[in-house]
Design a protein around this motif. Structure first.
Motif, mmCIF file in Angstrom:
data_model
loop_
_atom_site.group_PDB
_atom_site.id
_atom_site.type_symbol
_atom_site.label_atom_id
_atom_site.label_comp_id
_atom_site.label_asym_id
_atom_site.label_seq_id
_atom_site.Cartn_x
_atom_site.Cartn_y
_atom_site.Cartn_z
ATOM 1 N N GLY A 1 0.806 -1.232 -0.159
ATOM 2 C CA GLY A 1 0.142 -0.138 0.040
ATOM 3 C C GLY A 1 0.678 1.106 0.065
ATOM 4 N N GLN A 2 2.141 1.075 0.287
ATOM 5 C CA GLN A 2 3.023 2.158 0.083
ATOM 6 C C GLN A 2 3.398 2.590 -1.294
ATOM 7 O OE1 GLN A 2 6.084 1.467 3.085
ATOM 8 N NE2 GLN A 2 5.301 3.093 4.317
ATOM 9 N N LEU B 1 15.034 -5.310 -5.965
ATOM 10 C CA LEU B 1 15.932 -6.301 -5.325
ATOM 11 C C LEU B 1 14.929 -7.365 -4.575
ATOM 12 C CD1 LEU B 1 17.763 -3.725 -3.078
ATOM 13 C CD2 LEU B 1 18.527 -5.074 -4.932
ATOM 14 N N GLU B 2 13.705 -7.018 -4.436
ATOM 15 C CA GLU B 2 12.567 -7.878 -3.918
ATOM 16 C C GLU B 2 11.349 -7.433 -4.071
ATOM 17 O OE1 GLU B 2 11.557 -9.430 0.614
ATOM 18 O OE2 GLU B 2 13.253 -8.392 0.449
ATOM 19 N N GLY B 3 10.448 -8.511 -4.520
ATOM 20 C CA GLY B 3 8.890 -8.227 -4.708
ATOM 21 C C GLY B 3 8.542 -7.780 -6.044
ATOM 22 N N THR B 4 7.408 -7.519 -6.126
ATOM 23 C CA THR B 4 6.964 -6.849 -7.471
ATOM 24 C C THR B 4 6.271 -5.564 -7.363
ATOM 25 O OG1 THR B 4 6.460 -8.911 -8.197
ATOM 26 C CG2 THR B 4 5.183 -7.152 -9.327
ATOM 27 N N ALA B 5 6.973 -4.558 -8.026
ATOM 28 C CA ALA B 5 6.834 -2.884 -8.002
ATOM 29 C C ALA B 5 5.851 -2.731 -9.015
ATOM 30 C CB ALA B 5 8.081 -2.235 -7.683
ATOM 31 N N MET C 1 5.194 2.094 -6.928
ATOM 32 C CA MET C 1 4.259 2.078 -6.032
ATOM 33 C C MET C 1 4.107 0.294 -5.385
ATOM 34 S SD MET C 1 1.283 3.705 -8.134
ATOM 35 C CE MET C 1 1.834 3.082 -9.696
ATOM 36 N N ASN C 2 3.630 0.059 -4.373
ATOM 37 C CA ASN C 2 3.711 -1.316 -3.917
ATOM 38 C C ASN C 2 2.099 -1.611 -3.983
ATOM 39 O OD1 ASN C 2 3.598 -3.872 -2.963
ATOM 40 N ND2 ASN C 2 4.943 -3.636 -1.256
ATOM 41 N N LYS D 1 6.178 -6.968 0.652
ATOM 42 C CA LYS D 1 7.064 -5.867 0.821
ATOM 43 C C LYS D 1 7.867 -5.794 -0.545
ATOM 44 C CE LYS D 1 11.198 -7.265 3.285
ATOM 45 N NZ LYS D 1 11.920 -7.214 4.431
ATOM 46 N N VAL D 2 8.161 -4.423 -1.010
ATOM 47 C CA VAL D 2 8.925 -4.177 -2.070
ATOM 48 C C VAL D 2 10.319 -3.651 -1.879
ATOM 49 C CG1 VAL D 2 9.362 -3.061 -4.329
ATOM 50 C CG2 VAL D 2 7.083 -4.126 -3.762
ATOM 51 N N ARG D 3 11.683 -4.027 -2.109
ATOM 52 C CA ARG D 3 12.685 -3.613 -1.894
ATOM 53 C C ARG D 3 13.349 -2.953 -3.585
ATOM 54 N NH1 ARG D 3 17.044 -5.268 0.483
ATOM 55 N NH2 ARG D 3 16.634 -7.396 -0.440
ATOM 56 N N PHE D 4 14.025 -1.843 -3.415
ATOM 57 C CA PHE D 4 14.654 -1.378 -4.637
ATOM 58 C C PHE D 4 15.582 -0.415 -4.500
ATOM 59 C CE2 PHE D 4 10.802 1.251 -4.327
ATOM 60 C CZ PHE D 4 11.218 2.279 -4.703
#
Length: 112
Positions: free
Chosen positions: A39-40, A56-60, A88-89, A94-97
């Motif tokens: 949601g962030q 780096l992690e997740g899907t943005a 956006m996430n 979580k998303v890391r980039f």
């Protein structure tokens, strides 16, 4: 040799209100590690220099100009200078980039 432990770096106060840690800051470039919880998002903004995002992690979900696309781990997205963009996430994890700006901006980012 200088080694940076991202988790040990302080969270940089930013207009997006997210976990952003400046891990590299030289005249020729800047790298920021950002973590977005579900949601962030970054506010839509314009940077005065070219930027790229490396997931780096997740899907943005990345919006650059009129284009919106999902970007997965180990993908890199280029964002030209002076084009409105945001990350956006909207996923369930979580998303890391990394955000890399070249060269380091001499002017501030403009929040839209």
């Amino acid at each position: 040799m200088k080694i940076i432990d991202v988790e040990s770096e302080p969270i940089h106060k930013n207009p997006h209100g997210v976990d952003a840690r400046r891990i590299y800051n030289r005249d020729h470039g800047q790298a920021i590690h950002i973590e977005l919880n579900t949601g962030q998002s970054l506010n839509k903004h314009i940077t005065p220099v070219d930027v790229f995002f490396y997931v780096l992690e997740g899907t943005a979900t990345v919006e650059i100009g009129d284009e919106i696309q999902e970007v997965e781990q180990d993908h890199l997205v280029e964002s030209p200078a002076k084009i409105p963009h945001r990350v956006m996430n909207i996923s369930n994890s979580k998303v890391r980039f990394l955000v890399v700006k070249m060269p380091r901006p001499a002017e501030p980012t403009k929040i839209l």
